[in-house]
Design a protein around this motif. Structure first.
Motif, PDB file in Angstrom:
ATOM      1  N   ALA A 206       0.822  -1.212   0.000  1.00  0.00           N
ATOM      2  CA  ALA A 206       0.000   0.000   0.000  1.00  0.00           C
ATOM      3  C   ALA A 206       0.856   1.262   0.000  1.00  0.00           C
ATOM      4  N   SER A 207       2.021   1.185   0.642  1.00  0.00           N
ATOM      5  CA  SER A 207       2.895   2.364   0.734  1.00  0.00           C
ATOM      6  C   SER A 207       3.989   2.378  -0.324  1.00  0.00           C
ATOM      7  N   PHE A 208       3.877   1.513  -1.324  1.00  0.00           N
ATOM      8  CA  PHE A 208       4.899   1.415  -2.373  1.00  0.00           C
ATOM      9  C   PHE A 208       4.729   2.600  -3.323  1.00  0.00           C
ATOM     10  N   GLY A 209       5.475   3.676  -3.046  1.00  0.00           N
ATOM     11  CA  GLY A 209       5.331   4.900  -3.825  1.00  0.00           C
ATOM     12  C   GLY A 209       6.421   5.093  -4.849  1.00  0.00           C
ATOM     13  N   TRP A 210       6.633   6.382  -5.247  1.00  0.00           N
ATOM     14  CA  TRP A 210       7.602   6.702  -6.288  1.00  0.00           C
ATOM     15  C   TRP A 210       9.039   6.395  -5.854  1.00  0.00           C
ATOM     16  N   THR A 211       9.341   6.637  -4.589  1.00  0.00           N
ATOM     17  CA  THR A 211      10.705   6.370  -4.126  1.00  0.00           C
ATOM     18  C   THR A 211      11.049   4.896  -4.250  1.00  0.00           C
ATOM     19  N   ALA A 212      10.139   4.025  -3.803  1.00  0.00           N
ATOM     20  CA  ALA A 212      10.369   2.586  -3.909  1.00  0.00           C
ATOM     21  C   ALA A 212      10.403   2.134  -5.363  1.00  0.00           C
ATOM     22  N   THR A 213       9.556   2.748  -6.202  1.00  0.00           N
ATOM     23  CA  THR A 213       9.526   2.385  -7.627  1.00  0.00           C
ATOM     24  C   THR A 213      10.839   2.750  -8.311  1.00  0.00           C
TER      25      THR A 213
END
Length: 311
Positions: A206-213
């Motif tokens: 759910a918290s997989f945002g742009w930084t993780a991508t």
């Protein structure tokens, strides 16, 4: 090695070194084993356009379990527990020491005197790092990083035991790296569910945002696919002894970037132990050249003698 290839080698080492800081950035709030599963899912997708390596599935699975799942699962977990990126990059260099020892036992490869000296120096450096680690480097995290290096070493020996993968330098080693990634996602997700828990996995997704991508794309595409493609090309054009030592720039880049961007400055003991470890790794690559005795001068035949004297 030509200057162009030297610049490419430095580029690959820099990509691999900065990779540790990128992992630390992207893994914030993401369970480490889940992050590993996502990274290697991206790498495995490249198998759609890269031919399968011409080696048995036993080798592909072995490399995938130890060099990919074992190494990075343990590495990511150690970093999630608080191990600094620079120190993690440094401890992974112990894989050279582990590879030599495991190959001596499993493959009956007798180490040279220089390799034994390098192993001793490497162990000394690791001991200094372990004893002089800073307060932000938990003992469990250090042990997990060393276990990651051990897993990498086992993967090296599996690959070495299988012999040369056809096409190394022209895609063979890259195809083995990509296809072995197919082994990782399902076991990594299963371990994440069991160890980290379904709630943590759900929260991480759910918290997989742009930084993780962006972190995933950097580690999967730039470091794994592009990095190995360039590195294999360098090995195809130059002697391995001229290419491999450039990899030792990776922990230097990792420690420098971690200090500059994350404020994580290594302790004096970590710096000293790391320097000794790097020297030990360099020493293992030194080969003694055999001095060939000069050939005796060939005695001329009778016809040549007569011609020489004008007969």
């Amino acid at each position: 090695m030509p200057r162009r290839d030297m610049l490419l080698a430095a580029l690959v080492a820099s990509l691999w070194g900065f990779n540790f800081v990128v992992i630390a950035w992207g893994m914030s709030g993401i369970p480490p084993l889940l992050f590993v599963a996502i990274r290697f899912s991206v790498v495995a997708a490249v198998a759609l356009v890269i031919p399968r390596p011409q080696t048995g599935w036993k080798v592909v699975v072995g490399v995938g379990l130890f060099m990919c799942l074992g190494q990075f699962g343990l590495l990511y977990t150690s970093m999630a527990l608080g191990l600094q990126p620079g120190l993690a990059a440094l401890l992974l260099q112990a894989q050279v020491v582990f590879t030599i020892v495991i190959a001596a036992v499993a493959l009956r490869e007798r180490p040279t005197a220089m390799q034994v000296t390098g192993v001793v120096l490497g162990c000394l450096g690791l001991a200094i790092v372990a004893l002089g680690r800073g307060g932000e480097a938990p003992a469990v995290a250090v042990l997990l990083a060393l276990a990651a290096a051990l897993s990498w070493g086992i993967g090296n020996v599996i690959s070495r035991q299988a012999g040369d993968v056809r096409g190394v330098g022209r895609g063979g080693a890259l195809s083995l790296t990509v296809w072995s990634a197919l082994v990782v996602p399902i076991p990594a997700i299963a371990l994440s569910l069991v160890i980290e828990g379904p709630a943590a996995v759900g929260a991480g997704l759910a918290s997989f945002g742009w930084t993780a991508t962006l972190s995933t794309l950097y580690t999967a595409v730039l470091c794994t696919v592009v990095g190995y493609a360039i590195f294999n090309g360098l090995l195809a054009r130059n002697p391995s002894a001229a290419v491999v030592p450039w990899v030792l720039l990776a922990p230097v880049v990792a420690m420098a970037s971690a200090a500059a961007l994350l404020g994580q400055v290594p302790t004096p003991a970590e710096t000293l132990g790391g320097a000794i470890l790097v020297v030990g790794v360099l020493v293992t690559g030194i080969r003694r050249r055999r001095v060939r005795a000069p050939r005796p001068a060939r005695r001329p035949r009778r016809r040549e003698v007569s011609a020489a004297v004008g007969g």
